[in-house]
Design an enzyme around this catalytic site. Structure first.
Site, short mmCIF file in Angstrom:
data_model
loop_
_atom_site.label_atom_id
_atom_site.label_comp_id
_atom_site.label_asym_id
_atom_site.label_seq_id
_atom_site.Cartn_x
_atom_site.Cartn_y
_atom_site.Cartn_z
N SER A 158 13.79 -37.26 0.73
CA SER A 158 12.70 -36.78 1.60
C SER A 158 13.28 -36.03 2.78
O SER A 158 14.30 -36.42 3.34
CB SER A 158 11.86 -37.97 2.09
N TYR A 210 10.51 -46.01 6.02
CA TYR A 210 10.46 -45.07 4.90
C TYR A 210 11.62 -44.07 4.99
O TYR A 210 12.32 -43.84 4.00
CB TYR A 210 9.13 -44.32 4.90
#
Length: 320
Positions: A193, A208
């Site tokens: 990501s 995350y």
């Protein structure tokens, strides 16, 4: 002309010559970087994925990027082992792929990545036994429902983030890798990501982002470990994609659809250990890297606080 420039430099102070050399070097390095970017994004041919093997394992294939990859791999003539937690959704995706690619063989494996992972990995072992598995797409992952401070992250969400994003990726890779080692060829793609790599920090998504940073480092280490064994390991680093997890419904130039991202992702498999396949994302990465980190941090915090506020309003409406 070059001779004229050199003659003029001879009459200049040493510091002027040094500045000229540094400037020339910087210009040439930037030019080479731009030319390389153009080649990688638009001119470099994709690898023949069938050379890795006739089967691919895709985790999280029922939605988002994983679904896009499953369709793209099928179009390349590669058979699929789809790994997800919902048997009904797995069947729907399998039927949709077969409807468009009738010759594709598909196996489905039910694995609850937030549940009994060991039992699920055992089923993956059984499913791939005897198959020529050449590609692994580790796409499965979870994020926050919406932005929140670390102390607001409940125990269940914290557990799921670590178990699915870290343990799930690690154990599935550990299960599939021996098959590739035996035949000395394979490609592993772990979906990272931009929250962990491109952006200096990702406030209000701290856990995350940290799990995705693990995925990036894990991928880089495996790339070095297994490169000489014919196995290409890569971490793909997308920015925003129009997925349910990102809570984005419509695609745009800078926010591709899942199919649009997957088309770009397929073209990059087998090359760099870390890449941002969708070229507008890599363009944004270049811009962000030129900005002061404190400026990017301030913008990101403001942006995520806005997401948090909208999420809290939505939650409050549900309880009314």
């Amino acid at each position: 002309m070059v001779a004229c420039i050199l003659d003029q430099l001879k009459t200049q102070p040493t510091w002027v010559i040094l500045l000229f050399i540094i400037g020339t070097f910087t210009f040439l390095r930037t030019l080479l970087g731009v030319l390389k970017w153009v080649y990688v994004c638009f001119l470099r041919p994709p690898k023949n994925l069938k050379k890795y093997g006739s089967w691919a394992v895709v985790t999280g294939p029922t939605d988002g990027i994983g679904k896009g990859f499953a369709f793209q791999l099928a179009r390349k003539g590669i058979n699929l082992i789809l790994v997800g937690r919902n048997p009904d959704k797995l069947k729907d995706v399998s039927d949709s792929i077969k409807a468009k690619n009738g010759n594709t063989q598909i196996k489905t494996v039910v694995v609850d990545f937030s549940g009994d992972l060991d039992e699920g990995v055992k089923r993956v072992h059984e499913a791939i036994e005897g198959l020529d598995v050449g590609v692994l797409i580790n796409n499965v992952g979870v994020s926050y429902p919406y932005a929140r401070y670390f102390h607001e992250v409940d125990e269940q969400l914290l557990k799921n983030l670590i178990k699915v994003n870290v343990e799930g990726t690690t154990k599935i890779t550990h299960a599939v890798l021996p098959t590739m080692i035996k035949k000395k060829r394979g490609a592993i793609v772990n979906i990272g990501s931009g929250a962990a790599i491109v952006i200096p920090s990702d406030p209000l998504y701290s856990v995350y982002a940290a799990t995705k940073a693990f995925v990036d480092q894990f991928s880089r280490c495996l790339y070095v470990e297994y490169k000489n064994m014919g196995i290409d390991v890569q971490c793909q680093v997308p920015l925003y994609v129009a997925t349910k997890m990102a809570s984005i419904k419509r695609s745009s130039f800078f926010v591709p659809s899942t199919d649009g991202y997957a088309k770009a992702g397929i073209r990059h498999i087998g090359y760099e250990p870390r890449c941002t396949p969708y070229w507008p994302h890599s363009f944004l990465w270049g811009i962000v890297s030129c900005l002061p980190e404190n400026l990017v941090d301030a913008w990101r915090l403001k942006f995520c606080l806005g997401i948090r506020k909208r999420g809290q309003i939505k939650d409050s409406r549900k309880t009314e």
